[in-house]
Design a protein around this motif. Structure first.
Motif, PDB file in Angstrom:
ATOM      1  N   ALA A 121       0.565  -1.310  -0.247  1.00  0.00           N
ATOM      2  CA  ALA A 121       0.182  -0.070  -0.040  1.00  0.00           C
ATOM      3  C   ALA A 121       0.617   1.498   0.171  1.00  0.00           C
ATOM      4  O   ALA A 121       0.481   2.136  -0.655  1.00  0.00           O
ATOM      5  N   ALA A 122       1.673   1.543   0.667  1.00  0.00           N
ATOM      6  CA  ALA A 122       2.829   2.331   0.667  1.00  0.00           C
ATOM      7  C   ALA A 122       3.456   2.504  -1.030  1.00  0.00           C
ATOM      8  O   ALA A 122       3.910   3.966  -1.030  1.00  0.00           O
ATOM      9  N   LEU A 123       3.730   1.708  -0.687  1.00  0.00           N
ATOM     10  CA  LEU A 123       4.609   1.752  -2.492  1.00  0.00           C
ATOM     11  C   LEU A 123       3.619   2.750  -3.215  1.00  0.00           C
ATOM     12  O   LEU A 123       3.717   3.161  -4.630  1.00  0.00           O
ATOM     13  N   ALA A 124       2.205   1.860  -3.638  1.00  0.00           N
ATOM     14  CA  ALA A 124       1.195   2.038  -4.359  1.00  0.00           C
ATOM     15  C   ALA A 124       1.152   3.563  -4.184  1.00  0.00           C
ATOM     16  O   ALA A 124       0.175   4.294  -4.700  1.00  0.00           O
ATOM     17  N   ALA A 125       0.946   4.162  -2.426  1.00  0.00           N
ATOM     18  CA  ALA A 125       0.484   5.321  -2.696  1.00  0.00           C
ATOM     19  C   ALA A 125       1.706   6.364  -2.907  1.00  0.00           C
ATOM     20  O   ALA A 125       1.634   7.948  -2.996  1.00  0.00           O
ATOM     21  N   GLY A 126       3.170   5.955  -3.532  1.00  0.00           N
ATOM     22  CA  GLY A 126       3.901   6.596  -4.208  1.00  0.00           C
ATOM     23  C   GLY A 126       5.013   7.154  -2.647  1.00  0.00           C
ATOM     24  O   GLY A 126       5.749   7.437  -3.562  1.00  0.00           O
ATOM     25  N   GLN A 127       5.511   6.214  -1.922  1.00  0.00           N
ATOM     26  CA  GLN A 127       6.299   6.088  -0.883  1.00  0.00           C
ATOM     27  C   GLN A 127       7.685   5.646  -1.433  1.00  0.00           C
ATOM     28  O   GLN A 127       7.630   4.147  -1.993  1.00  0.00           O
ATOM     29  N   ARG A 128       8.257   6.508  -1.973  1.00  0.00           N
ATOM     30  CA  ARG A 128       9.762   6.547  -2.377  1.00  0.00           C
ATOM     31  C   ARG A 128      11.350   6.633  -1.872  1.00  0.00           C
ATOM     32  O   ARG A 128      12.139   5.753  -2.035  1.00  0.00           O
ATOM     33  N   GLU A 129      11.007   7.580  -0.606  1.00  0.00           N
ATOM     34  CA  GLU A 129      12.152   7.808   0.286  1.00  0.00           C
ATOM     35  C   GLU A 129      11.547   6.755   1.066  1.00  0.00           C
ATOM     36  O   GLU A 129      10.946   6.835   2.003  1.00  0.00           O
ATOM     37  N   PHE A 130      12.909   5.452   1.453  1.00  0.00           N
ATOM     38  CA  PHE A 130      12.989   4.596   2.574  1.00  0.00           C
ATOM     39  C   PHE A 130      13.761   4.970   3.504  1.00  0.00           C
ATOM     40  O   PHE A 130      14.808   5.414   3.029  1.00  0.00           O
ATOM     41  N   ARG A 131      13.687   5.343   5.217  1.00  0.00           N
ATOM     42  CA  ARG A 131      14.511   5.662   6.028  1.00  0.00           C
ATOM     43  C   ARG A 131      14.216   4.915   7.582  1.00  0.00           C
ATOM     44  O   ARG A 131      14.028   3.984   7.452  1.00  0.00           O
ATOM     45  N   LEU A 132      15.950   4.436   7.244  1.00  0.00           N
ATOM     46  CA  LEU A 132      16.983   2.815   7.824  1.00  0.00           C
ATOM     47  C   LEU A 132      16.897   4.304   9.740  1.00  0.00           C
ATOM     48  O   LEU A 132      17.666   5.255   9.877  1.00  0.00           O
TER      49      LEU A 132
END
Length: 282
Positions: A85-96
């Motif tokens: 769902a996050a990918l489909a919503a456009g999330q492209r920055e991932f925080r580690l």
């Protein structure tokens, strides 16, 4: 006529598969500082889909669609799970988020130690284990490939240097990461290293690649471990007919481990690679 129809259908299917491919692009950053996380890995659990971010934390990942869970990880950080769902919503920055150190610090004690080897230090072997992108227009979907061996230290051991032999190499530059894992049910389990140890190979270098491990102060107990190299990066220009190889020798026990990327399933093979550590043992 029938042959022409078959050719047309084949070309149509190939074109359709290319169009259906989803490419996502973004960055992997430090959760607290926002700084890039260099060479973080991205992979779909249990599948041969994944890649590695570059030195600026930027990634480009090819996926069939956005219905898969994505796992983003890097040495010294906690794994980050990205739901579809996050990918489909456009999330492209991932925080580690930073992770606590897994291996204990070295405590200097006055114990008698002696030099030794852990692994196989022979250059010649039965076959060559190939890695590379021969015949492919892109290489970034090969990044994350991991290959290594089971090692069994018999005493408390301090790692001095790591060595791996490249029998062939057509790349102008290769970058690898050294990984150490516990051995659980015959396969790599928990990651042990909390510091990023890398090997860089330039100018189509062949022979032994060596990295000094003394600054990292890594020690092992007398328990089986798995040591691997992970392909992080290579030249992108003219990727055709680019490959490298590591000698392996056949043997009765399954000691070679391999997986396509950071989240793919491990496979085991009854072989041993030209890969070893110089160590000090108690």
């Amino acid at each position: 006529m029938f042959r022409s129809v078959l050719v047309f259908l084949l070309l149509w299917l190939l074109a359709t598969s290319v169009r259906a491919q989803t490419i996502i692009e973004g960055r992997v950053v430090h959760a607290q500082t926002g700084a890039p996380v260099p060479f973080a890995t991205l992979g779909v659990p249990g599948r041969g889909l994944g890649t590695v971010a570059d030195e600026h934390g930027h990634y480009l990942l090819r996926l069939p669609d956005l219905r898969d869970t994505l796992v983003v990880s890097c040495v010294g950080f906690t794994r980050h799970v990205v739901v579809p769902a996050a990918l489909a919503a456009g999330q492209r920055e991932f925080r580690l988020a930073p992770q606590e150190q897994a291996l204990r610090d070295v405590v200097v004690e006055h114990r008698r130690v002696h030099p030794g080897l852990l692994g196989r230090n022979k250059e010649k072997a039965d076959v060559l284990w190939m890695g590379g992108s021969s015949g492919k227009e892109t290489v970034d979907d090969e990044w994350g490939w991991e290959f290594g061996t089971v090692l069994r230290p018999t005493h408390h051991t301090y790692l001095e240097e790591f060595h791996v032999f490249l029998a062939t190499n057509n790349y102008e530059q290769l970058r690898f990461r050294l990984n150490l894992y516990t051995l659980e049910q015959g396969k790599p389990g928990r990651a042990l290293l909390s510091k990023d140890v890398q090997l860089i190979c330039t100018n189509k270098q062949r022979g032994w690649l060596t990295v000094d491990l003394r600054p990292y102060e890594i020690q092992l107990d007398a328990q089986p471990v798995v040591a691997t190299i992970q392909w992080l990066q290579s030249e992108k220009t003219d990727p055709w007919d680019k490959y490298f190889s590591i000698p392996v020798t056949r043997q009765a026990k399954q000691v070679v481990v391999e997986r396509e990327n950071s989240e793919a399933a491990w496979t085991l093979h009854p072989m041993q690679p030209s890969l070893y550590f110089t160590v000090m043992t108690e």
